[in-house]
Design an enzyme around this catalytic site. Structure first.
Site, PDB file in Angstrom:
ATOM      1  N   ASP A  67      -9.327   7.289  -9.500  1.00 23.16           N
ATOM      2  CA  ASP A  67      -8.620   7.868  -8.360  1.00 23.16           C
ATOM      3  C   ASP A  67      -8.347   9.354  -8.527  1.00 23.16           C
ATOM      4  O   ASP A  67      -8.522   9.912  -9.618  1.00 23.16           O
ATOM      5  CB  ASP A  67      -7.299   7.110  -8.103  1.00 23.16           C
ATOM      6  CG  ASP A  67      -6.539   6.772  -9.388  1.00 23.16           C
ATOM      7  OD1 ASP A  67      -6.821   7.402 -10.412  1.00 23.16           O
ATOM      8  OD2 ASP A  67      -5.674   5.890  -9.338  1.00 23.16           O
ATOM      9  N   GLU A 143      -1.968  -0.001  -3.564  1.00 24.90           N
ATOM     10  CA  GLU A 143      -0.539  -0.309  -3.534  1.00 24.90           C
ATOM     11  C   GLU A 143      -0.311  -1.679  -2.902  1.00 24.90           C
ATOM     12  O   GLU A 143      -1.112  -2.124  -2.063  1.00 24.90           O
ATOM     13  CB  GLU A 143       0.189   0.755  -2.693  1.00 24.90           C
ATOM     14  CG  GLU A 143       0.049   2.179  -3.218  1.00 24.90           C
ATOM     15  CD  GLU A 143       0.992   2.497  -4.370  1.00 24.90           C
ATOM     16  OE1 GLU A 143       1.453   1.557  -5.058  1.00 24.90           O
ATOM     17  OE2 GLU A 143       1.262   3.686  -4.597  1.00 24.90           O
TER      18      GLU A 143
END
Ligand code: F6R
Length: 242
Positions: A67, A143
């Site tokens: 990421d 998430e």
């Protein structure tokens, strides 16, 4: 899912580094999937030491990172590209051209994400993926949510992640609110996955991952569906599993 419980952070780093070293020695052209954050730093130090001692050769190794913050320039000292250069790439003989981090400055984000995913496929998948785990059970920046985007995508960071990561920035307001992250499906392209976790702040996430129900509310719990996952956690991180 295999769980290895060790005494502390140092033992976690040694165990994780040993698994990575075995992969690199067995296949000098391997593809490493890498994570940033505090947890893998000890492992990366041991890999750099392995290189310095002449034990490891990274000249043909390729890498892909999970990421990157968005928007953030690779030169920014909080970018994950900067982190990787400082903590690993600048300390070993990897060819930087063979290292990949999502483009935190991409103009066309959708295109950039699709290209990143295609690049992972073109490399033949990932031989070993290193993961840390968020206090809320996130992996990469996937998430907790009712649905998860499977492949590389732009995502909004949760308040809890922004707060957790604010320790690296001058203030919470400086933490980017978005990131580009590999998705769970991208992570599952790895043939082998190791998850490293240390400290009591990770205990609830490890409990939910190892013995909770499978849920997108704890993205790491989905790792139980992958055939080769090893969690290496210290006693504090494992403390709620007993
Ligand atoms: C970092 C990443 C994150 C971290 C996680 C744990 O590339 O993808 O999922 O692994 O937030 O971070 P630390 O290790 O700092 O506790």
């Amino acid at each position: 899912m295999k769980v290895i419980v060790v005494k502390d952070y140092n033992e976690m780093s040694e165990k994780g580094a040993q698994i990575m070293k075995d992969v690199i020695k067995n296949n000098p052209e391997c593809v490493l999937g890498l994570a940033t954050g505090d947890t893998p730093i000890g492992m990366y130090n041991l890999l750099a030491e392995g290189y310095e001692k002449g034990e490891l050769d990274f000249s043909k190794v390729r890498s892909v990172n999970l990421d990157e913050y968005y928007p953030l320039s690779p030169d920014n000292d909080q970018s994950y590209r900067y982190f990787m250069n400082k903590n690993l790439f600048d300390r070993i003989n990897i060819d930087k051209a063979n290292t990949n981090v999502p483009d935190g400055m991409a103009k066309d984000v959708e295109k950039s994400c699709a290209e990143y995913e295609a690049k992972i496929d073109a490399m033949g998948g990932i031989d070993i993926q290193v993961l840390g785990i968020g206090r809320n059970g996130h992996i990469g920046f996937n998430e907790p949510d009712s649905e998860l985007v499977p492949t590389t995508h732009l995502t909004a960071l949760t308040d809890s992640t922004i707060e957790a990561n604010s320790r690296f920035f001058a203030s919470e307001n400086d933490v980017p609110k978005h990131a580009i992250t590999m998705g769970i499906e991208s992570v599952f392209k790895a043939r082998k996955i190791i998850v490293v976790a240390s400290g009591a702040s990770k205990a609830e996430a490890i409990r939910a991952t190892v013995c909770g129900n499978l849920s997108t509310n704890c993205p790491a719990s989905l790792l139980r569906l992958h055939p080769d996952v090893t969690i290496i956690c210290d006693e504090a991180a494992y403390s709620l599993c007993k």
